[in-house]
Write a protein that holds these residues in place. Sequence first.
Motif, PDB file in Angstrom:
ATOM      1  N   LEU A 137     -60.978  15.035  -1.647  1.00 37.72           N
ATOM      2  CA  LEU A 137     -61.650  16.115  -2.370  1.00 37.72           C
ATOM      3  C   LEU A 137     -62.263  15.657  -3.690  1.00 37.72           C
ATOM      4  O   LEU A 137     -63.017  16.406  -4.304  1.00 37.72           O
ATOM      5  N   PHE A 138     -61.948  14.446  -4.122  1.00 40.30           N
ATOM      6  CA  PHE A 138     -62.309  14.018  -5.472  1.00 40.30           C
ATOM      7  C   PHE A 138     -63.208  12.776  -5.434  1.00 40.30           C
ATOM      8  O   PHE A 138     -63.018  11.883  -4.603  1.00 40.30           O
ATOM      9  N   SER A 139     -64.151  12.740  -6.373  1.00 40.67           N
ATOM     10  CA  SER A 139     -64.988  11.541  -6.479  1.00 40.67           C
ATOM     11  C   SER A 139     -64.159  10.351  -6.939  1.00 40.67           C
ATOM     12  O   SER A 139     -64.415   9.210  -6.540  1.00 40.67           O
ATOM     13  N   LYS A 140     -63.137  10.620  -7.785  1.00 34.46           N
ATOM     14  CA  LYS A 140     -62.208   9.574  -8.213  1.00 34.46           C
ATOM     15  C   LYS A 140     -60.849  10.205  -8.507  1.00 34.46           C
ATOM     16  O   LYS A 140     -60.762  11.382  -8.871  1.00 34.46           O
ATOM     17  N   VAL A 141     -59.800   9.397  -8.352  1.00 34.67           N
ATOM     18  CA  VAL A 141     -58.444   9.799  -8.719  1.00 34.67           C
ATOM     19  C   VAL A 141     -57.888   8.744  -9.668  1.00 34.67           C
ATOM     20  O   VAL A 141     -57.955   7.540  -9.373  1.00 34.67           O
ATOM     21  N   TYR A 142     -57.363   9.205 -10.806  1.00 39.48           N
ATOM     22  CA  TYR A 142     -56.778   8.305 -11.799  1.00 39.48           C
ATOM     23  C   TYR A 142     -55.319   8.677 -12.050  1.00 39.48           C
ATOM     24  O   TYR A 142     -54.980   9.868 -12.075  1.00 39.48           O
ATOM     25  N   VAL A 143     -54.488   7.682 -12.288  1.00 40.26           N
ATOM     26  CA  VAL A 143     -53.192   7.902 -12.908  1.00 40.26           C
ATOM     27  C   VAL A 143     -53.348   7.594 -14.395  1.00 40.26           C
ATOM     28  O   VAL A 143     -53.966   6.583 -14.767  1.00 40.26           O
ATOM     29  N   VAL A 144     -52.824   8.474 -15.249  1.00 39.06           N
ATOM     30  CA  VAL A 144     -52.897   8.277 -16.696  1.00 39.06           C
ATOM     31  C   VAL A 144     -51.467   8.188 -17.214  1.00 39.06           C
ATOM     32  O   VAL A 144     -50.689   9.136 -17.073  1.00 39.06           O
ATOM     33  N   THR A 145     -51.103   7.059 -17.811  1.00 40.04           N
ATOM     34  CA  THR A 145     -49.697   6.807 -18.093  1.00 40.04           C
ATOM     35  C   THR A 145     -49.469   6.132 -19.444  1.00 40.04           C
ATOM     36  O   THR A 145     -50.374   5.491 -19.994  1.00 40.04           O
ATOM     37  N   ASP A 146     -48.229   6.254 -19.923  1.00 40.00           N
ATOM     38  CA  ASP A 146     -47.780   5.540 -21.118  1.00 40.00           C
ATOM     39  C   ASP A 146     -46.923   4.335 -20.753  1.00 40.00           C
ATOM     40  O   ASP A 146     -46.380   3.665 -21.625  1.00 40.00           O
ATOM     41  N   SER A 147     -46.792   4.072 -19.454  1.00 35.71           N
ATOM     42  CA  SER A 147     -45.848   3.078 -18.959  1.00 35.71           C
ATOM     43  C   SER A 147     -46.577   1.869 -18.365  1.00 35.71           C
ATOM     44  O   SER A 147     -47.386   2.018 -17.455  1.00 35.71           O
ATOM     45  N   ARG A 148     -46.227   0.696 -18.852  1.00 43.11           N
ATOM     46  CA  ARG A 148     -46.810  -0.521 -18.290  1.00 43.11           C
ATOM     47  C   ARG A 148     -46.357  -0.724 -16.848  1.00 43.11           C
ATOM     48  O   ARG A 148     -47.119  -1.192 -16.000  1.00 43.11           O
ATOM     49  N   ALA A 149     -45.104  -0.336 -16.545  1.00 37.63           N
ATOM     50  CA  ALA A 149     -44.594  -0.495 -15.177  1.00 37.63           C
ATOM     51  C   ALA A 149     -45.391   0.366 -14.193  1.00 37.63           C
ATOM     52  O   ALA A 149     -45.760  -0.087 -13.102  1.00 37.63           O
ATOM     53  N   ILE A 150     -45.672   1.629 -14.570  1.00 35.53           N
ATOM     54  CA  ILE A 150     -46.466   2.510 -13.712  1.00 35.53           C
ATOM     55  C   ILE A 150     -47.898   1.994 -13.605  1.00 35.53           C
ATOM     56  O   ILE A 150     -48.493   1.976 -12.520  1.00 35.53           O
ATOM     57  N   HIS A 151     -48.459   1.573 -14.732  1.00 34.68           N
ATOM     58  CA  HIS A 151     -49.809   1.012 -14.745  1.00 34.68           C
ATOM     59  C   HIS A 151     -49.924  -0.146 -13.753  1.00 34.68           C
ATOM     60  O   HIS A 151     -50.834  -0.190 -12.914  1.00 34.68           O
ATOM     61  N   ASP A 152     -48.981  -1.081 -13.838  1.00 39.88           N
ATOM     62  CA  ASP A 152     -49.059  -2.269 -12.994  1.00 39.88           C
ATOM     63  C   ASP A 152     -48.837  -1.931 -11.521  1.00 39.88           C
ATOM     64  O   ASP A 152     -49.447  -2.543 -10.637  1.00 39.88           O
ATOM     65  N   LEU A 153     -47.984  -0.936 -11.249  1.00 35.86           N
ATOM     66  CA  LEU A 153     -47.736  -0.510  -9.874  1.00 35.86           C
ATOM     67  C   LEU A 153     -49.008   0.029  -9.234  1.00 35.86           C
ATOM     68  O   LEU A 153     -49.378  -0.359  -8.108  1.00 35.86           O
ATOM     69  N   ILE A 154     -49.673   0.944  -9.918  1.00 36.16           N
ATOM     70  CA  ILE A 154     -50.888   1.554  -9.367  1.00 36.16           C
ATOM     71  C   ILE A 154     -51.986   0.506  -9.211  1.00 36.16           C
ATOM     72  O   ILE A 154     -52.681   0.453  -8.186  1.00 36.16           O
ATOM     73  N   LYS A 155     -52.124  -0.343 -10.216  1.00 33.61           N
ATOM     74  CA  LYS A 155     -53.144  -1.396 -10.173  1.00 33.61           C
ATOM     75  C   LYS A 155     -52.899  -2.340  -9.001  1.00 33.61           C
ATOM     76  O   LYS A 155     -53.836  -2.709  -8.274  1.00 33.61           O
TER      77      LYS A 155
END
Length: 242
Positions: A42-60
């Motif tokens: 349904l979305f042109s893009k989906v982003y996770v927005v986080t304060d956590s490096r662990a979450i950032h690295d997981l999604i990346k």
Amino acid sequence: MNIISMIPARYQASRFPAKLMQDLGGKPVILRTYEAAVGTKLFSKVYVVTDSRAIHDLIKANGGQVIMSKEEHQSGSDRIAEAVTDLEVDVVVNVQGDEPFIDRESLTKVIQVFHEDAGQEIDLASLMTPITDWDEISNPNTVKVIVDNNNFALYFSRSPIPYPRNKELNTPYFKHKGIYAFRKRALLDFKKLPMLTLEATEKIEAIRFLEYGKKIKMVETNVTGVEIDTPEDLERARKEWK
């Protein structure tokens, strides 16, 4: 109309720290939620927005789009308001990171509000689902909402609302599902507005709009899932996932 989804993902949740990194069917909760949002198409893009490096690295590492917050934030909507500032979008759908059971049908309903709003009078839409179990109605982890005749929110609370003084009326109760769809300008306005007493007391970010006299269009859905607020919710989610 350019519609994106943003998933705020705070690592240290007060009731259940690190819940977004807990295992759900072989993958962390936040990754399940991200994949569910992408899977709706349904979305042109989906982003996770986080304060956590662990979450950032997981999604990346899993090929996802992720943005690191630059500031500390009191709510998920504040977090995505910072992230969306320089993006060219019309509507931003805030999907909570602890909602891995989000579905296309419910999201379609909340997005449809903006397609039908030719005058662009509605700034914010959200979802509610009927609840009948009194334990859930009484549970402070379940946010309840009451609406007017046009399904605009009157108030949100962790307490049972309305109070059932007359139980013979069989008044319906609704649970607020943590999905918000904002016009971009409304989201940026939200970030500028200071938190007031009712929001601070209930710890429900949607109340901020009501305290400043803005309207929230509620959309009813009968699709239920498991929102992961506690370790007990996580166990229920694991059983549901199987």
